[in-house]
Scaffold this active site. Structure first.
Site, PDB file in Angstrom:
ATOM      1  CD  GLU A  12      -2.685  -1.465   2.492  1.00 25.24           C
ATOM      2  OE1 GLU A  12      -3.951  -1.902   2.235  1.00 25.24           O
ATOM      3  OE2 GLU A  12      -2.466  -0.852   3.522  1.00 25.24           O
ATOM      4  CG  ASP A 198     -11.839  -8.146  -0.030  1.00 27.20           C
ATOM      5  OD1 ASP A 198     -12.730  -8.602   0.685  1.00 27.20           O
ATOM      6  OD2 ASP A 198     -11.006  -7.532   0.176  1.00 27.20           O
TER       7      ASP A 198
END
Length: 236
Positions: A12, A198
């Site tokens: 990230e 997701d």
């Protein structure tokens, strides 16, 4: 103007770190800080580690030692809006804990006693993120509620429980409310921007790691675009 950017995992923050000029690095209590300039903006980048305790500790160190003007939390999240797909973006207008329950004493579900039931993101930062997202081709962006808890949401019963508590919920993840809570207590403006890795309650044939790479790329693109917008507004 000094920007602070927080991500939990290496995936990230790696893209943003690689773009940083005049970079210097320091590790404090396991939290990895990089300082320098991102696209001309003075910035400090924190890899906090996963979960609310790591996020709160890292954010406290960040705000106390580096004194940024605002905080952007970037990374991945699980989507709750049916209209969004993997890789799409969510920008917080509010953030809440989904695993705090002191309702027996009259508090709202998700509320930490003595603090707001929800943490409101800075309106100017939300608007800057919205403008930045509009410049990214092929991606949808939603503005709404993000909820945080110290668990990965793969239990359908838990997904439905959290959805019942927060029907308007856009995304869930594991750090944002802790970061927001610390920012509120320090009086530092913040916004949470997440790309979906997701969809909560859905199965996929593609691995989480592959989705995470896509989400991290899109979230980093939004951060960089947002810094350009914020810098432009600061010069007006």
């Amino acid at each position: 103007m000094k920007a602070a950017i927080i991500g939990a995992m290496e995936e990230e923050v790696a893209i943003l770190r690689s773009r940083m000029e005049e970079r210097e690095e320091v590790v404090i209590a396991g939290c990895e800080f990089s300082t320098g300039r991102l696209d001309g903006v003075e910035a400090v980048l924190l890899k906090s580690g996963i979960g609310k305790v790591n996020a709160a500790m890292g954010t406290t160190l960040l705000l106390d030692r580096f004194r940024p003007d605002f905080v952007i939390n970037t990374g991945s999240a699980g989507g709750f809006l049916p209209s969004l797909r993997v890789g799409d973006l969510v920008i917080s207008d509010e953030v809440v804990h989904h695993d705090v329950d002191v309702t027996a004493f009259g508090y709202a579900y998700g509320q930490v006693p003595g603090l707001p039931a929800r943490y409101r993101a800075d309106e100017a930062l939300v608007e800057a993120a919205k403008q930045a997202a509009a410049q990214l081709d092929g991606l949808q962006a939603a503005i709404g509620l993000i909820a945080t808890g110290d668990s990965f949401m793969n239990d359908p019963k838990r997904v439905e429980f959290v959805r019942g508590q927060f029907p308007e919920l856009c995304a869930v993840e594991m750090e944002a409310a802790a970061i927001a809570q610390v920012c509120v207590q320090f009086g530092t403006p913040f916004v949470i921007i997440r790309a979906l890795s997701d969809i909560a309650g859905e199965e996929s044939n593609v691995s989480f790691e592959q989705f995470l790479e896509t989400a991290a790329k899109h979230s980093a693109e939004l951060v960089l675009s947002m810094l350009t917008v914020v810098q432009s507004k600061a010069k007006q």
